[in-house]
Design an enzyme around this catalytic site. Structure first.
Site, PDB file in Angstrom:
ATOM      1  N   LYS A 279     -30.926  15.226 -29.503  1.00 56.35           N
ATOM      2  CA  LYS A 279     -31.456  16.591 -29.564  1.00 56.35           C
ATOM      3  C   LYS A 279     -32.272  16.822 -30.833  1.00 56.35           C
ATOM      4  O   LYS A 279     -32.718  17.954 -31.093  1.00 56.35           O
ATOM      5  CB  LYS A 279     -30.302  17.600 -29.529  1.00 56.35           C
ATOM      6  CG  LYS A 279     -29.507  17.598 -28.236  1.00 56.35           C
ATOM      7  CD  LYS A 279     -28.439  18.690 -28.225  1.00 56.35           C
ATOM      8  CE  LYS A 279     -27.312  18.404 -29.191  1.00 56.35           C
ATOM      9  NZ  LYS A 279     -26.243  19.441 -29.135  1.00 56.35           N
ATOM     10  N   LYS A 281     -30.995  16.531 -33.840  1.00 51.28           N
ATOM     11  CA  LYS A 281     -30.088  17.271 -34.727  1.00 51.28           C
ATOM     12  C   LYS A 281     -29.153  16.283 -35.419  1.00 51.28           C
ATOM     13  O   LYS A 281     -28.668  15.334 -34.790  1.00 51.28           O
ATOM     14  CB  LYS A 281     -29.291  18.277 -33.890  1.00 51.28           C
ATOM     15  CG  LYS A 281     -28.313  19.140 -34.646  1.00 51.28           C
ATOM     16  CD  LYS A 281     -27.639  20.113 -33.665  1.00 51.28           C
ATOM     17  CE  LYS A 281     -26.654  21.026 -34.354  1.00 51.28           C
ATOM     18  NZ  LYS A 281     -25.993  21.967 -33.404  1.00 51.28           N
TER      19      LYS A 281
END
Length: 360
Positions: A279, A281
C-alpha cells in the site's frame, strides 16, 4: 440437606452452640459422617477414589481449558485439600478449577465466559447440571469426576476476582505466576495461603466439618456479573476490525474499548509489514511488535494477520463475525460486506493519531 447444613451457622450466630452440640450427640448414631457437608452424601466422594487417579483426571481437564489459551488452576475445596491436607478432601465429590480469562470487569468477564460456554456446549463438554444463569460451568472431562469451572479475571487495578468467592479480593501477585501445588504438583496460585484466607477466613487451617459457603452474600458483590450472565446481550457476539495499530496510543485503546462493549469477542485483523508495503505504507513498529502489544490489550481476544484486501469476507465466515467495524474515514467502503454481517463505522478519537505522533 440445605437446612441441616445451615443449622450450625444459625446456632453460632444466635449463641446457641450448646443446642447444636446436643443435636449432634443425639443424632450422631443415625447420621452418615459426611451427611452434614454442603455436598451431602454421595457414593463417589473422593474417599472412595484413588488420589493419583483423580490427579490425572484433573490434568486432562486442565488441558481442555488451556487449549483455549487460558491459564487454569486448582481453587476452592480442591486447593484447600492440596495445601492443608496434602490430598483431595475425602468428603468432596468434584474438582474446583479457576479459569483466568482476559476480561477486566464483571460485565466483560460474563460476556467472555458466555462465549466459552457456548463453545463448550457445542463440543458436548458441559454437563446437564451446569447452571448457565450463575455462570458456574460443569465440565464433562471424566466419567467419575465432576469439574466446576469458575471465571477469574484481573481488573485495571491488578485486583483478582473469582466468582463466586472473592470480588477484587487479592492482588495479581497472589495468583500469578501459577505454581505447582501439593504432592501432585497441580497448578495453583502463587500464594495459596493468602487465597485460602480470603476464601475461608483466617482459621482455614483448622478443619470445620460444618462449614457452608454463604453464596447469597457473595451474589451481592457480583451483581453486574450475574446480571450479564442471565441476560441475552443485545449486541453482536463477535466483532471484527482491521488496522495497522502502529505506535499504539490512547485513540487505539478507546476504539478497541468501544468495540469490545458491542459484543463478547473482539478480533483484530492486523496489517502485516508486507501488506503495508504493497500500500506504499511503512509502520514504525514491526508486525510482531504491534501484534504483541495488541495481544496484551485486555479488550482484544484474538489477533489475525491482514495480508490482502480480499480476505475480509473469508475472515468473517471463518470466525463467524456478527459485526464488521472500521473508523469513520472508511464510511461506505465496506458496505458490500452487509450480506454477511452488520457493518458500522466508528468516529475516531480527535486530536490524536499515529500520523500526529510521527510528526511530533
Amino acid at each position: 440437606m440445605g437446612t441441616v447444613s445451615r443449622y450450625p451457622n444459625v446456632c453460632q450466630r444466635q449463641n446457641r452452640q450448646a443446642e447444636f452440640d446436643a443435636f449432634i450427640k443425639t443424632f450422631k448414631a443415625y447420621l452418615h459422617p459426611i451427611a452434614l457437608r454442603p455436598h451431602g452424601y454421595h457414593e463417589n466422594t473422593f474417599a472412595n477414589l484413588d488420589a493419583a487417579t483423580i490427579a490425572k483426571e484433573v490434568e486432562a481437564a486442565i488441558d481442555i481449558v488451556t487449549a483455549y489459551g487460558y491459564e487454569c488452576f486448582i481453587y476452592s475445596g480442591t486447593l484447600l485439600g492440596m495445601v492443608r491436607d496434602g490430598t483431595f478432601l475425602p468428603h468432596d465429590d468434584d474438582v474446583d478449577l479457576g479459569v483466568l480469562i482476559k476480561a477486566n470487569s464483571q460485565v466483560r468477564a460474563a460476556r467472555e465466559w458466555k462465549y466459552l460456554t457456548r463453545d463448550l456446549i457445542a463440543r458436548g463438554l458441559l454437563s446437564d447440571k451446569t447452571n448457565l444463569d450463575r455462570g458456574i460451568l460443569k465440565l464433562k472431562a471424566s466419567e467419575k469426576i465432576d469439574f466446576d469451572l469458575f471465571a477469574a479475571w484481573i481488573d485495571d487495578d491488578d485486583k483478582v476476582s473469582v466468582y463466586p468467592y472473592s470480588a477484587a479480593g487479592f492482588d495479581r501477585s497472589v495468583l500469578l505466576p501459577l505454581q505447582p501445588t501439593g504432592p501432585f504438583e497441580l497448578p495453583g496460585p502463587a500464594n495459596p495461603d493468602n487465597v485460602l484466607a480470603v476464601n475461608y477466613g483466617p482459621g482455614w487451617r483448622v478443619p470445620d466439618p460444618y462449614y457452608t459457603f454463604q453464596m447469597g452474600k457473595q451474589d451481592v458483590m457480583f451483581e453486574d456479573y450475574l446480571r450479564t450472565c442471565k441476560e441475552d446481550h443485545p449486541g453482536p457476539r463477535t466483532i471484527i476490525t482491521y488496522g495497522t495499530f502502529d505506535l499504539f496510543h490512547a485513540g487505539h485503546v478507546r476504539r478497541l474499548e468501544r468495540l469490545a462493549k458491542l459484543g463478547e469477542r473482539l478480533i483484530v485483523g492486523l496489517s502485516t509489514d508486507e501488506f503495508n508495503a504493497g500500500k506504499g505504507k511503512k509502520a514504525v513498529c514491526s508486525y510482531e511488535d504491534r501484534k504483541q502489544v495488541l495481544e496484551a490489550c485486555s479488550f482484544v481476544d484474538l489477533v489475525i494477520p491482514e495480508e490482502t484486501w480480499d480476505q475480509k469476507r473469508g475472515d468473517i465466515k471463518t470466525h463467524k463475525a456478527d459485526l464488521f467495524a472500521m473508523g469513520d474515514d472508511w464510511v461506505g467502503k465496506f458496505d458490500d460486506l452487509k450480506d454477511l454481517c452488520d457493518v458500522t463505522y466508528l468516529p475516531r478519537t480527535e486530536n490524536i493519531s499515529t500520523t500526529d505522533l510521527r510528526a511530533r
